[in-house]
Design a protein around this motif. Structure first.
Motif, PDB file in Angstrom:
ATOM      1  N   ILE A  21       0.872  -1.174   0.000  1.00 42.98           N
ATOM      2  CA  ILE A  21       0.000   0.000   0.000  1.00 42.98           C
ATOM      3  C   ILE A  21       0.910   1.226   0.000  1.00 42.98           C
ATOM      4  N   GLY A  22       0.673   2.129  -0.958  1.00 35.94           N
ATOM      5  CA  GLY A  22       1.518   3.304  -1.110  1.00 35.94           C
ATOM      6  C   GLY A  22       2.301   3.191  -2.404  1.00 35.94           C
ATOM      7  N   PRO A  23       3.455   3.866  -2.448  1.00 38.20           N
ATOM      8  CA  PRO A  23       4.012   4.779  -1.442  1.00 38.20           C
ATOM      9  C   PRO A  23       3.285   6.124  -1.436  1.00 38.20           C
ATOM     10  N   ASN A  24       3.843   7.094  -0.635  1.00 41.64           N
ATOM     11  CA  ASN A  24       3.275   8.439  -0.583  1.00 41.64           C
ATOM     12  C   ASN A  24       1.848   8.403  -0.046  1.00 41.64           C
ATOM     13  N   CYS A  25       1.702   7.832   1.137  1.00 45.51           N
ATOM     14  CA  CYS A  25       0.371   7.683   1.728  1.00 45.51           C
ATOM     15  C   CYS A  25       0.474   7.805   3.241  1.00 45.51           C
ATOM     16  N   VAL A  26      -0.692   7.751   3.923  1.00 43.61           N
ATOM     17  CA  VAL A  26      -0.671   7.681   5.389  1.00 43.61           C
ATOM     18  C   VAL A  26      -1.113   6.317   5.901  1.00 43.61           C
ATOM     19  N   GLY A  27      -1.516   5.430   4.988  1.00 39.50           N
ATOM     20  CA  GLY A  27      -1.698   4.038   5.372  1.00 39.50           C
ATOM     21  C   GLY A  27      -3.069   3.646   5.852  1.00 39.50           C
ATOM     22  N   VAL A  28      -3.108   2.934   6.955  1.00 38.39           N
ATOM     23  CA  VAL A  28      -4.296   2.195   7.374  1.00 38.39           C
ATOM     24  C   VAL A  28      -4.703   2.567   8.795  1.00 38.39           C
ATOM     25  N   LEU A  29      -6.014   2.662   9.007  1.00 34.83           N
ATOM     26  CA  LEU A  29      -6.570   2.848  10.357  1.00 34.83           C
ATOM     27  C   LEU A  29      -7.754   1.914  10.528  1.00 34.83           C
ATOM     28  N   LEU A  41     -13.583   3.914   4.429  1.00 36.95           N
ATOM     29  CA  LEU A  41     -13.158   4.983   3.533  1.00 36.95           C
ATOM     30  C   LEU A  41     -11.796   4.639   2.932  1.00 36.95           C
ATOM     31  N   ILE A  42     -11.720   4.646   1.605  1.00 37.35           N
ATOM     32  CA  ILE A  42     -10.433   4.490   0.939  1.00 37.35           C
ATOM     33  C   ILE A  42     -10.175   5.759   0.141  1.00 37.35           C
ATOM     34  N   THR A  43      -8.924   6.236   0.157  1.00 38.60           N
ATOM     35  CA  THR A  43      -8.647   7.543  -0.418  1.00 38.60           C
ATOM     36  C   THR A  43      -7.281   7.589  -1.071  1.00 38.60           C
ATOM     37  N   GLN A  44      -7.223   8.260  -2.205  1.00 40.65           N
ATOM     38  CA  GLN A  44      -5.955   8.453  -2.894  1.00 40.65           C
ATOM     39  C   GLN A  44      -5.135   9.553  -2.223  1.00 40.65           C
ATOM     40  N   SER A  45      -5.820  10.498  -1.573  1.00 46.85           N
ATOM     41  CA  SER A  45      -5.148  11.616  -0.914  1.00 46.85           C
ATOM     42  C   SER A  45      -5.087  11.391   0.592  1.00 46.85           C
ATOM     43  N   GLY A  46      -3.874  11.367   1.135  1.00 46.64           N
ATOM     44  CA  GLY A  46      -3.733  11.203   2.577  1.00 46.64           C
ATOM     45  C   GLY A  46      -4.240  12.392   3.344  1.00 46.64           C
ATOM     46  N   ALA A  47      -3.940  13.610   2.881  1.00 46.99           N
ATOM     47  CA  ALA A  47      -4.367  14.816   3.592  1.00 46.99           C
ATOM     48  C   ALA A  47      -5.883  14.931   3.630  1.00 46.99           C
ATOM     49  N   ALA A  76     -11.209   9.541  -5.052  1.00 51.24           N
ATOM     50  CA  ALA A  76     -10.287   9.186  -6.132  1.00 51.24           C
ATOM     51  C   ALA A  76      -9.955  10.404  -6.972  1.00 51.24           C
ATOM     52  N   GLU A  77      -8.703  10.461  -7.384  1.00 57.42           N
ATOM     53  CA  GLU A  77      -8.276  11.470  -8.342  1.00 57.42           C
ATOM     54  C   GLU A  77      -8.098  10.854  -9.720  1.00 57.42           C
ATOM     55  N   SER A  78      -7.934   9.550  -9.768  1.00 53.38           N
ATOM     56  CA  SER A  78      -7.898   8.808 -11.023  1.00 53.38           C
ATOM     57  C   SER A  78      -8.270   7.373 -10.724  1.00 53.38           C
ATOM     58  N   ILE A  79      -8.839   6.697 -11.698  1.00 53.31           N
ATOM     59  CA  ILE A  79      -9.119   5.263 -11.592  1.00 53.31           C
ATOM     60  C   ILE A  79      -8.486   4.629 -12.820  1.00 53.31           C
ATOM     61  N   ASP A  80      -7.332   4.022 -12.623  1.00 53.46           N
ATOM     62  CA  ASP A  80      -6.528   3.571 -13.758  1.00 53.46           C
ATOM     63  C   ASP A  80      -7.079   2.293 -14.398  1.00 53.46           C
ATOM     64  N   ARG A  81      -7.525   1.357 -13.574  1.00 58.09           N
ATOM     65  CA  ARG A  81      -8.066   0.099 -14.120  1.00 58.09           C
ATOM     66  C   ARG A  81      -9.578   0.238 -14.234  1.00 58.09           C
ATOM     67  N   GLY A  82     -10.006   1.046 -15.213  1.00 58.86           N
ATOM     68  CA  GLY A  82     -11.413   1.408 -15.317  1.00 58.86           C
ATOM     69  C   GLY A  82     -12.349   0.239 -15.489  1.00 58.86           C
ATOM     70  N   ARG A  83     -12.030  -0.673 -16.411  1.00 57.04           N
ATOM     71  CA  ARG A  83     -12.913  -1.815 -16.663  1.00 57.04           C
ATOM     72  C   ARG A  83     -13.036  -2.707 -15.435  1.00 57.04           C
ATOM     73  N   GLU A  84     -11.878  -2.988 -14.805  1.00 58.06           N
ATOM     74  CA  GLU A  84     -11.899  -3.830 -13.605  1.00 58.06           C
ATOM     75  C   GLU A  84     -12.658  -3.155 -12.472  1.00 58.06           C
ATOM     76  N   PHE A  85     -12.497  -1.837 -12.356  1.00 54.34           N
ATOM     77  CA  PHE A  85     -13.211  -1.102 -11.303  1.00 54.34           C
ATOM     78  C   PHE A  85     -14.717  -1.224 -11.496  1.00 54.34           C
ATOM     79  N   LEU A  86     -15.188  -0.980 -12.714  1.00 58.69           N
ATOM     80  CA  LEU A  86     -16.616  -1.030 -12.980  1.00 58.69           C
ATOM     81  C   LEU A  86     -17.180  -2.427 -12.744  1.00 58.69           C
ATOM     82  N   LYS A  87     -16.443  -3.429 -13.165  1.00 58.69           N
ATOM     83  CA  LYS A  87     -16.900  -4.800 -12.970  1.00 58.69           C
ATOM     84  C   LYS A  87     -17.017  -5.125 -11.486  1.00 58.69           C
ATOM     85  N   LYS A  88     -15.968  -4.801 -10.733  1.00 57.73           N
ATOM     86  CA  LYS A  88     -15.969  -5.127  -9.307  1.00 57.73           C
ATOM     87  C   LYS A  88     -16.976  -4.271  -8.548  1.00 57.73           C
TER      88      LYS A  88
END
Length: 482
Positions: free
Chosen positions: A131-139, A174-180, A230-242
Motif C-alpha cells: 500500500i503506497g508509497p506516498n500515503c498515510v496508510g491504514v486505520l 473509507l479508501i482515499t488516494q489523498s492522505g491529507a 479518487a483522483e484517477s481510476i486507472d483500471r477502469g474496466r476492472e473497477f466497474l466490474k468489481k
C-alpha cells in the motif's frame, strides 16, 4: 492476502525514530498508545539503524533481519532513498504486507518513478503486497491499528490541544488516494459522530488500488458502506466490474476529484494521477450502481443515511414537519432533486383528517404533503401521523423535520419514533440548529438508527442517496430474484 493489512498480529515500524517530532517517532507513539490501552493486542517491533535503547518501550532492532519473528505487516517510514533496501529486507524476512508512508516516488518526477518501479519489482519478487508509497496508510479503530503517524494532541499557544481524534468503530469504510484529504475526513467523522470500520490511504497505488480494496471491503462483514475518494481510476474496466458486483450487496459512494482540466493537472502533480473525462466517469459510475458525491459534506451525509437505513423502493417522499418554512424548504429540495412529493391515498387523507378533528394532531395542522403539525405539535402528533403515513403504499420514504424548539416536542421523541414500524421504508430526520440541544437531539436519533441533519436540504440529499441506491439494488433483485 490483504487481511494482514487490517488484522495483523505483529507490526513492524521500519524507520522508527528516537527524536520527537519526527514521523518515525510519531508513528511509534501512536501505535504504542493503542498497545498501552489494550486496543491493539498484537506485538510491536521497530527498526532503527543507529544503536540505542528501545523506542518508547517497543523492542527495537538495527535490521529487519534481526527480528525474532516475521511480522504480518511492516510500515516503512524511512526517506525514499532507503525504502527499497528496507523492502528488500522485508521480502527476505518473509513479510507479506508493507505500507510505505514515505513520499518521493512517482509523484515527484522521473527519478522517483524509477524508484517506485524498483519497489514494485521487489514486492513482486517476494510475493509481498504494497500500500503506497506516498500515503498515510491504514486505520482500523476496532483493532487498534493506526499507521497515520499523526498525533492526537499538538501544542497550540502553550497548551496541548486535540489535533486529530480518530473516529469510533463503526460500519463505514473509507479508501482515499489523498492522505491529507483522508485525514481531514477522519477529523470530520469524529466531530460528526460517524463511526469508521476501515480507512486506507493508498497514495500512488503502485500495487494495491481501489479495485482490490473494494473487493476486500465488499466481503468485509464489518463494512456496510464503502466510500472512495479518487483522483484517477486507472483500471477502469476492472473497477466497474468489481464495483457493479459489490453494489449488489452494499452501497459504494465515490467522491471523484479532478473534474476540471486544472483540477486534473493538480491531481497529476499530487499522486501521479492520470486524469480522465469527467463525463465518462459520471456515466460509468451510474452504470455500475456507484453513487457520486460532489463535496465532502454530501459525501458523509450520503454515507450516514446508507449505513443506517434501507434503500428506498421508489422516489415518492412524504414530509412531516412542525415548522412550515422548513417543510417548504424540504419540498423544494425534493422536487429540485428529481424526486417526487408523495400524493396521499384517500384513506390516508381521511385518517389524518379524523386525527385532526379528534385532537390527536393539532386542529390547525395541514394534512396535505408536506404535513405541517405547526408549533402546536407534540410527540404524540408526530408518532401518530407517522404511523398513518408510513402505511400508505404511495409513500416510499419519509423526511421528518422534528424541530425541537416547539413546546410539545420533548427529548423522548426519538425513542417514541423508534417504536413505530416503518414497514421497511427509509426515514431521515432534520432538526435545525447548532446549539447543544439540537446536536444532542440529532445524536439521539442516530443512536436509534435514524440519520439526522441540521438542514432540510441535507436531509433531502441523504434521502436522494437512498432512492438512487434503491433503483440499482431493487432492479437487480427484481431481475435475478435474489
Amino acid at each position: 492476502m490483504l487481511r494482514g493489512f487490517f488484522e495483523p498480529e505483529a507490526v513492524l515500524i521500519a524507520g522508527a525514530s528516537r527524536e520527537p517530532g519526527k514521523v518515525g517517532y510519531a508513528l511509534a507513539e501512536v501505535m504504542k498508545g493503542y498497545k498501552d490501552r489494550g486496543v491493539f493486542r498484537g506485538r510491536l517491533y521497530a527498526t532503527n539503524p543507529k544503536p540505542g535503547p528501545d523506542i518508547l518501550g517497543i523492542p527495537t532492532f538495527r535490521s529487519v533481519m534481526d527480528l525474532p519473528e516475521v511480522p504480518d505487516l511492516a510500515v516503512i517510514v524511512t526517506p525514499a532513498r532507503f525504502v527499497n533496501q528496507v523492502a528488500e529486507e522485508c521480502g527476505r524476512k518473509g513479510i507479506k504486507n508493507i505500507v510505505v508512508i514515505s513520499g518521493g516516488f512517482a509523484e515527484v518526477g522521473e527519478e522517483g518513478r524509477k524508484l517506485q518501479e524498483e519497489l514494485v519489482s521487489i514486492c513482486r519478487r517476494y510475493n509481498m503486497r504494497l500500500i503506497g508509497p506516498n500515503c498515510v496508510g491504514v486505520l482500523v479503530p476496532k483493532h487498534g491499528l493506526d499507521t497515520l503517524f499523526l498525533p492526537v494532541d499538538k501544542e497550540l499557544d502553550g497548551d496541548m490541544v486535540t489535533s486529530l481524534k480518530r473516529p469510533e468503530p463503526g460500519s463505514i469504510s473509507l479508501i482515499t488516494q489523498s492522505g491529507a484529504f483522508g485525514v481531514a475526513c477522519l477529523d470530520y467523522m469524529y466531530g460528526e459522530g460517524i463511526g469508521l470500520s476501515k480507512f486506507v490511504s493508498y497514495g500512488n497505488k503502485a500495487d494495491v488500488d481501489e479495485v482490490e480494496l473494494i473487493e476486500y471491503l465488499g466481503d468485509d462483514e464489518e463494512t456496510k458502506v464503502i466510500l472512495v475518494y479518487a483522483e484517477s481510476i486507472d483500471r477502469g474496466r476492472e473497477f466497474l466490474k468489481k464495483a457493479g458486483e459489490v453494489s449488489k450487496r452494499k452501497p459504494i459512494v465515490v467522491f471523484k476529484a479532478g473534474r476540471t482540466k486544472t483540477g486534473a493537472a493538480a491531481a497529476s502533480s499530487h499522486t501521479a494521477a492520470i486524469a480522465g473525462s469527467d463525463s465518462v466517469y459520471e456515466a460509468a459510475f451510474r452504470q455500475a450502481g456507484v453513487l457520486r458525491a460532489y463535496d465532502m459534506e454530501q459525501f458523509f451525509d450520503m454515507a450516514k443515511a446508507l449505513s443506517m437505513q434501507p434503500p428506498a423502493r421508489g422516489d415518492r417522499i412524504a414530509v412531516i414537519t412542525d415548522g412550515g418554512g422548513a417543510g417548504v424548504m424540504a419540498t423544494d429540495a425534493i422536487e429540485l432533486s428529481g424526486m417526487r412529493m408523495a400524493v396521499f391515498s384517500e384513506e390516508t387523507s381521511r385518517r389524518l383528517d379524523e386525527m385532526r378533528k379528534s385532537g390527536v394532531i393539532p386542529e390547525i395542522a395541514s394534512i396535505r404533503n408536506p404535513v405541517d403539525l405547526t408549533g402546536s405539535a407534540t410527540d404524540d402528533s408526530f408518532v401518530e401521523s407517522l404511523k398513518v403515513i408510513v402505511r400508505d403504499d404511495s409513500v416510499d420514504g419519509i423526511v421528518m423535520l422534528a424541530l425541537h424548539h416547539v413546546p410539545g416536542v420533548t427529548s423522548a421523541l426519538p425513542e417514541r419514533i423508534a417504536e413505530v414500524d416503518l414497514m421497511g421504508k427509509p426515514m431521515v430526520v432534520v432538526d435545525i440548529g447548532g446549539e447543544d440541544y439540537a446536536v444532542r437531539f440529532r445524536r439521539k436519533f442516530e443512536k436509534l438508527g435514524f440519520p439526522a441533519y441540521p438542514e432540510p436540504e441535507r436531509g433531502v440529499n441523504a434521502m436522494k442517496a437512498l432512492v438512487e441506491y434503491g433503483r440499482y439494488f431493487y432492479h437487480w433483485i427484481n431481475i435475478h430474484g435474489k
